[in-house]
Design a protein around this motif. Structure first.
Motif, PDB file in Angstrom:
ATOM      1  N   PRO A  23     -20.063 -17.941 -17.995  1.00  0.00           N
ATOM      2  CA  PRO A  23     -21.127 -18.936 -17.759  1.00  0.00           C
ATOM      3  C   PRO A  23     -20.814 -19.862 -16.574  1.00  0.00           C
ATOM      4  CG  PRO A  23     -20.238 -19.156 -19.992  1.00  0.00           C
ATOM      5  CD  PRO A  23     -19.515 -18.048 -19.330  1.00  0.00           C
ATOM      6  N   PHE A  24     -19.536 -20.200 -16.408  1.00  0.00           N
ATOM      7  CA  PHE A  24     -19.149 -21.054 -15.284  1.00  0.00           C
ATOM      8  C   PHE A  24     -19.304 -20.313 -13.958  1.00  0.00           C
ATOM      9  CE2 PHE A  24     -16.789 -22.718 -18.937  1.00  0.00           C
ATOM     10  CZ  PHE A  24     -17.276 -24.015 -18.945  1.00  0.00           C
ATOM     11  N   PHE A  25     -19.009 -19.018 -13.964  1.00  0.00           N
ATOM     12  CA  PHE A  25     -19.200 -18.204 -12.774  1.00  0.00           C
ATOM     13  C   PHE A  25     -20.681 -18.176 -12.384  1.00  0.00           C
ATOM     14  CE2 PHE A  25     -20.456 -14.023 -11.118  1.00  0.00           C
ATOM     15  CZ  PHE A  25     -19.759 -14.026  -9.916  1.00  0.00           C
ATOM     16  N   LEU A  26     -21.546 -17.917 -13.352  1.00  0.00           N
ATOM     17  CA  LEU A  26     -22.981 -17.861 -13.062  1.00  0.00           C
ATOM     18  C   LEU A  26     -23.508 -19.216 -12.595  1.00  0.00           C
ATOM     19  CD1 LEU A  26     -24.161 -15.600 -16.026  1.00  0.00           C
ATOM     20  CD2 LEU A  26     -23.872 -14.964 -13.620  1.00  0.00           C
ATOM     21  N   ALA A  27     -23.010 -20.301 -13.204  1.00  0.00           N
ATOM     22  CA  ALA A  27     -23.411 -21.641 -12.765  1.00  0.00           C
ATOM     23  C   ALA A  27     -22.931 -21.908 -11.342  1.00  0.00           C
ATOM     24  CB  ALA A  27     -22.852 -22.688 -13.720  1.00  0.00           C
ATOM     25  N   SER A  28     -21.747 -21.426 -11.006  1.00  0.00           N
ATOM     26  CA  SER A  28     -21.224 -21.605  -9.650  1.00  0.00           C
ATOM     27  C   SER A  28     -22.043 -20.833  -8.627  1.00  0.00           C
ATOM     28  CB  SER A  28     -19.762 -21.163  -9.581  1.00  0.00           C
ATOM     29  OG  SER A  28     -18.951 -21.991 -10.373  1.00  0.00           O
ATOM     30  N   VAL A  29     -22.466 -19.641  -8.992  1.00  0.00           N
ATOM     31  CA  VAL A  29     -23.308 -18.859  -8.078  1.00  0.00           C
ATOM     32  C   VAL A  29     -24.660 -19.555  -7.891  1.00  0.00           C
ATOM     33  CG1 VAL A  29     -24.546 -16.670  -7.783  1.00  0.00           C
ATOM     34  CG2 VAL A  29     -22.182 -16.665  -8.560  1.00  0.00           C
ATOM     35  N   ALA A  30     -25.209 -20.098  -8.965  1.00  0.00           N
ATOM     36  CA  ALA A  30     -26.465 -20.849  -8.848  1.00  0.00           C
ATOM     37  C   ALA A  30     -26.266 -22.069  -7.950  1.00  0.00           C
ATOM     38  CB  ALA A  30     -26.950 -21.276 -10.230  1.00  0.00           C
ATOM     39  N   TRP A  31     -25.109 -22.706  -8.055  1.00  0.00           N
ATOM     40  CA  TRP A  31     -24.770 -23.854  -7.218  1.00  0.00           C
ATOM     41  C   TRP A  31     -24.707 -23.436  -5.746  1.00  0.00           C
ATOM     42  CZ3 TRP A  31     -19.369 -26.612  -7.672  1.00  0.00           C
ATOM     43  CH2 TRP A  31     -19.389 -27.816  -6.977  1.00  0.00           C
ATOM     44  N   ILE A  32     -24.130 -22.271  -5.481  1.00  0.00           N
ATOM     45  CA  ILE A  32     -24.093 -21.752  -4.109  1.00  0.00           C
ATOM     46  C   ILE A  32     -25.511 -21.544  -3.584  1.00  0.00           C
ATOM     47  CG2 ILE A  32     -23.551 -19.736  -2.675  1.00  0.00           C
ATOM     48  CD1 ILE A  32     -21.011 -19.358  -4.321  1.00  0.00           C
ATOM     49  N   ARG A  38     -30.631 -25.759   0.382  1.00  0.00           N
ATOM     50  CA  ARG A  38     -30.695 -27.143   0.851  1.00  0.00           C
ATOM     51  C   ARG A  38     -29.846 -27.379   2.105  1.00  0.00           C
ATOM     52  NH1 ARG A  38     -30.181 -30.236  -4.987  1.00  0.00           N
ATOM     53  NH2 ARG A  38     -32.131 -29.432  -5.829  1.00  0.00           N
ATOM     54  N   ARG A  39     -29.217 -26.320   2.589  1.00  0.00           N
ATOM     55  CA  ARG A  39     -28.358 -26.387   3.776  1.00  0.00           C
ATOM     56  C   ARG A  39     -27.233 -27.403   3.615  1.00  0.00           C
ATOM     57  NH1 ARG A  39     -30.866 -23.475   8.047  1.00  0.00           N
ATOM     58  NH2 ARG A  39     -33.033 -23.061   7.573  1.00  0.00           N
ATOM     59  N   LYS A  40     -26.653 -27.422   2.419  1.00  0.00           N
ATOM     60  CA  LYS A  40     -25.503 -28.278   2.131  1.00  0.00           C
ATOM     61  C   LYS A  40     -24.229 -27.439   2.212  1.00  0.00           C
ATOM     62  CE  LYS A  40     -27.461 -31.737  -0.961  1.00  0.00           C
ATOM     63  NZ  LYS A  40     -27.292 -32.341  -2.291  1.00  0.00           N
ATOM     64  N   SER A  41     -23.099 -28.112   2.134  1.00  0.00           N
ATOM     65  CA  SER A  41     -21.810 -27.442   2.206  1.00  0.00           C
ATOM     66  C   SER A  41     -21.637 -26.452   1.049  1.00  0.00           C
ATOM     67  CB  SER A  41     -20.687 -28.473   2.153  1.00  0.00           C
ATOM     68  OG  SER A  41     -19.436 -27.832   2.036  1.00  0.00           O
ATOM     69  N   LEU A  42     -21.077 -25.294   1.354  1.00  0.00           N
ATOM     70  CA  LEU A  42     -20.830 -24.268   0.342  1.00  0.00           C
ATOM     71  C   LEU A  42     -19.372 -24.244  -0.107  1.00  0.00           C
ATOM     72  CD1 LEU A  42     -22.846 -21.287   1.854  1.00  0.00           C
ATOM     73  CD2 LEU A  42     -23.589 -22.935   0.144  1.00  0.00           C
ATOM     74  N   LEU A  43     -18.549 -25.106   0.451  1.00  0.00           N
ATOM     75  CA  LEU A  43     -17.116 -25.062   0.179  1.00  0.00           C
ATOM     76  C   LEU A  43     -16.789 -25.194  -1.308  1.00  0.00           C
ATOM     77  CD1 LEU A  43     -14.221 -24.926   1.240  1.00  0.00           C
ATOM     78  CD2 LEU A  43     -14.278 -27.416   1.414  1.00  0.00           C
ATOM     79  N   LEU A  44     -17.228 -26.250  -1.953  1.00  0.00           N
ATOM     80  CA  LEU A  44     -16.894 -26.446  -3.372  1.00  0.00           C
ATOM     81  C   LEU A  44     -17.491 -25.375  -4.281  1.00  0.00           C
ATOM     82  CD1 LEU A  44     -16.994 -30.331  -3.755  1.00  0.00           C
ATOM     83  CD2 LEU A  44     -15.013 -28.829  -3.746  1.00  0.00           C
ATOM     84  N   PRO A  45     -18.765 -24.999  -4.108  1.00  0.00           N
ATOM     85  CA  PRO A  45     -19.285 -23.941  -4.974  1.00  0.00           C
ATOM     86  C   PRO A  45     -18.587 -22.599  -4.778  1.00  0.00           C
ATOM     87  CG  PRO A  45     -21.066 -24.899  -3.669  1.00  0.00           C
ATOM     88  CD  PRO A  45     -19.813 -25.603  -3.301  1.00  0.00           C
ATOM     89  N   VAL A  46     -18.189 -22.292  -3.550  1.00  0.00           N
ATOM     90  CA  VAL A  46     -17.475 -21.031  -3.287  1.00  0.00           C
ATOM     91  C   VAL A  46     -16.092 -21.073  -3.930  1.00  0.00           C
ATOM     92  CG1 VAL A  46     -16.408 -19.636  -1.472  1.00  0.00           C
ATOM     93  CG2 VAL A  46     -18.773 -20.381  -1.238  1.00  0.00           C
ATOM     94  N   LEU A  47     -15.401 -22.195  -3.817  1.00  0.00           N
ATOM     95  CA  LEU A  47     -14.095 -22.342  -4.465  1.00  0.00           C
ATOM     96  C   LEU A  47     -14.221 -22.227  -5.981  1.00  0.00           C
ATOM     97  CD1 LEU A  47     -12.452 -25.212  -2.390  1.00  0.00           C
ATOM     98  CD2 LEU A  47     -11.877 -22.787  -2.350  1.00  0.00           C
TER      99      LEU A  47
END
Length: 99
Positions: A23-32, A38-47
């Motif tokens: 579930p955390f993986f899927l939430a992280s992909v949704a965050w990406i 929104r053209r925001k940084s992808l660093l934290l969601p990718v990590l």
């Protein structure tokens, strides 16, 4: 099950981490996807996605003793394919259930 004792890896802990991270993986992909739109940084969601994807294998690498080299090669292959697959889904904007 008998093999796990010889390598100091608890299969229940491994499976729990593996399934628990989904579930955390899927939430992280949704965050990406959201940050990409929104053209925001992808660093934290990718990590976060990478950590969720590799958490069970990190446990195996840390806890495992005397694990054969082919297991590590398999882990690298699985993580490589997982990263490639996730990257393609993010690039195309498709959801994981649209396979």
């Amino acid at each position: 099950m008998s093999l796990s004792a010889g390598y100091s890896v608890n299969p229940y802990v491994f499976a729990g981490i593996y399934v628990g991270a989904i579930p955390f993986f899927l939430a992280s992909v949704a965050w990406i996807m959201r940050n990409k739109k929104r053209r925001k940084s992808l660093l934290l969601p990718v990590l976060s996605t990478g950590l969720c994807m590799s958490s069970a294998y990190i446990y195996l690498i840390i806890a495992g003793e005397g694990v054969p080299i082919w297991v590590y090669l398999l882990i690298v292959g699985l993580l490589g394919y997982g990263l490639y697959s996730t990257f393609r889904k993010v690039q195309t904007g498709k959801k994981f259930k649209d396979r």
